[in-house]
Write an enzyme that holds these catalytic residues in place. Structure first.
Site, PDB file in Angstrom:
ATOM      1  N   GLY A   1       3.087  -4.098  11.583  1.00  0.00           N
ATOM      2  CA  GLY A   1       3.495  -3.896  10.202  1.00  0.00           C
ATOM      3  C   GLY A   1       4.222  -2.577  10.029  1.00  0.00           C
ATOM      4  N   ALA A   2       5.408  -2.615   9.464  1.00  0.00           N
ATOM      5  CA  ALA A   2       6.175  -1.395   9.231  1.00  0.00           C
ATOM      6  C   ALA A   2       6.357  -1.184   7.731  1.00  0.00           C
ATOM      7  CB  ALA A   2       7.536  -1.470   9.929  1.00  0.00           C
ATOM      8  N   GLY A   3       5.278  -1.420   6.998  1.00  0.00           N
ATOM      9  CA  GLY A   3       5.298  -1.175   5.562  1.00  0.00           C
ATOM     10  C   GLY A   3       5.000   0.274   5.263  1.00  0.00           C
TER      11      GLY A   3
ATOM     12  N   ASN B   1      -8.329  -2.082   4.081  1.00  0.00           N
ATOM     13  CA  ASN B   1      -9.313  -1.660   3.096  1.00  0.00           C
ATOM     14  C   ASN B   1     -10.582  -2.500   3.179  1.00  0.00           C
ATOM     15  OD1 ASN B   1      -7.708   0.396   1.905  1.00  0.00           O
ATOM     16  ND2 ASN B   1      -6.544  -1.164   0.802  1.00  0.00           N
TER      17      ASN B   1
ATOM     18  N   LYS C   1     -14.610   5.429   1.857  1.00  0.00           N
ATOM     19  CA  LYS C   1     -13.270   5.118   1.358  1.00  0.00           C
ATOM     20  C   LYS C   1     -13.309   3.892   0.457  1.00  0.00           C
ATOM     21  CE  LYS C   1      -8.569   3.809   2.412  1.00  0.00           C
ATOM     22  NZ  LYS C   1      -7.594   3.288   3.392  1.00  0.00           N
TER      23      LYS C   1
END
Length: 311
Positions: free
Chosen positions: A7-9, A102, A185
């Site tokens: 993923g290159a987001g 997440n 988190k």
């Protein structure tokens, strides 16, 4: 070490770019359309720590043929199943899968697919987004990766991962209690996501109306109570910091869920809020705001699945 960033987001693109800038051996696994755009425009980052444009090494799923040492998995929850299929050829006997998704649900999914040994724990702290030109925009200076063995051991391989990530232009931490860090988190992003999505505004706008601050604080308390019931109580210092950030009168702070909501995109409601609510039900922790937030976002998600009405 050979690092594959899946993923290159906003997240994978940001940290992958910093790693490549620091001289690490980085390849980005991307979909064909993203590959075409990146080959044309480069991987562009706008950041308080310095802008950069790279011509990254790219690969698509059908081109994968050999294992990588580290897989930096940075997709959204709704893309996890496809990512598992896409990256499977890159997972060898010694590969470490470092996910920064997440919540906690993805750990079970990944260990089921690749085995417990393949997966390490991870926490990513960065506020970034893609703009209309597909550039990665870092919104605030925070940038940190935390990692550790899920067993809590400090092994030779996790030290090797630490060596690969350290001194690459962002903060890092090797943790002997990564599960606790992941829960912390989760409480933080769930609290902020719940408040901003349910109340439909940034932190400052919520605090500007009667009962707004009280409602935000209740959202934080509900999320923290569930984590505590599950055996992962957030430290008081963390709760104090979340409360401080969430009660600033003029703050423009939002959550990634809220930003996705405003774009009309899919939100990670089940991963961030729904799974937490389910844990709360298991321990009979009352969480009316969390339940309302889940219902609100599930209704929204269903509108995305429905065909647009014709006039």
């Amino acid at each position: 070490m050979k690092i594959l960033v899946v993923g290159a987001g906003a997240v994978g693109g940001y940290f992958g770019a910093r790693l490549e800038q620091a001289g690490r051996d980085v390849t980005f696994l991307v979909r064909p359309a993203r590959a075409q755009q990146l080959r044309r425009d480069g991987l562009r980052v706008l950041s308080p720590h310095g802008d950069l444009t790279l011509k990254p090494t790219l690969i698509t799923a059908d081109e994968l043929s050999s294992p990588y040492d580290i897989i930096f998995l940075s997709v959204k929850a709704q893309a996890l199943d496809q990512a598992i299929k896409d990256m499977s050829a890159a997972v060898g006997p010694e590969t470490m899968i470092y996910p920064v998704l997440n919540g906690m649900r993805h750990i079970k999914t990944l260990t089921k697919a690749f085995g417990e040994r393949a997966v390490v724990g991870g926490v990513c702290i960065v506020i970034a987004d893609l703009d209309e030109q597909e550039r990665i925009v870092q919104i605030a200076p925070l940038q940190k990766l935390t990692y550790g063995e899920l067993s809590g051991e400090i092994t030779a391989r996790i030290r090797a991962l630490d060596d690969a990530f350290r001194n690459a232009g962002f903060d890092t931490e090797l943790s002997a209690n990564i599960t606790q860090e992941m829960w912390q988190k989760w409480v933080m992003i769930a609290s902020l996501g719940l408040a901003t999505c349910l109340l439909d505004g940034p932190v400052g706008a919520i605090n500007a109306v009667p009962d707004g601050q009280q409602t935000i604080l209740q959202a934080i308390d509900e999320c923290a109570a569930i984590a505590t019931a599950c055996g992962f109580p957030p430290p008081q210092s963390l709760i104090d910091n979340i409360r401080k950030q969430a009660t600033m009168k003029d703050s423009k702070l939002t959550s990634s869920m809220y930003r996705d909501l405003k774009k009309g995109a899919h939100v990670e409601v089940e991963t961030i809020l729904g799974d937490l609510l389910e844990h709360g039900h298991c321990y009979q922790v009352p969480a009316p705001l969390l339940q309302a937030g889940c219902v609100r976002l599930r209704v929204y998600q269903n509108t995305l699945k429905s065909p647009s009405p014709t006039s």
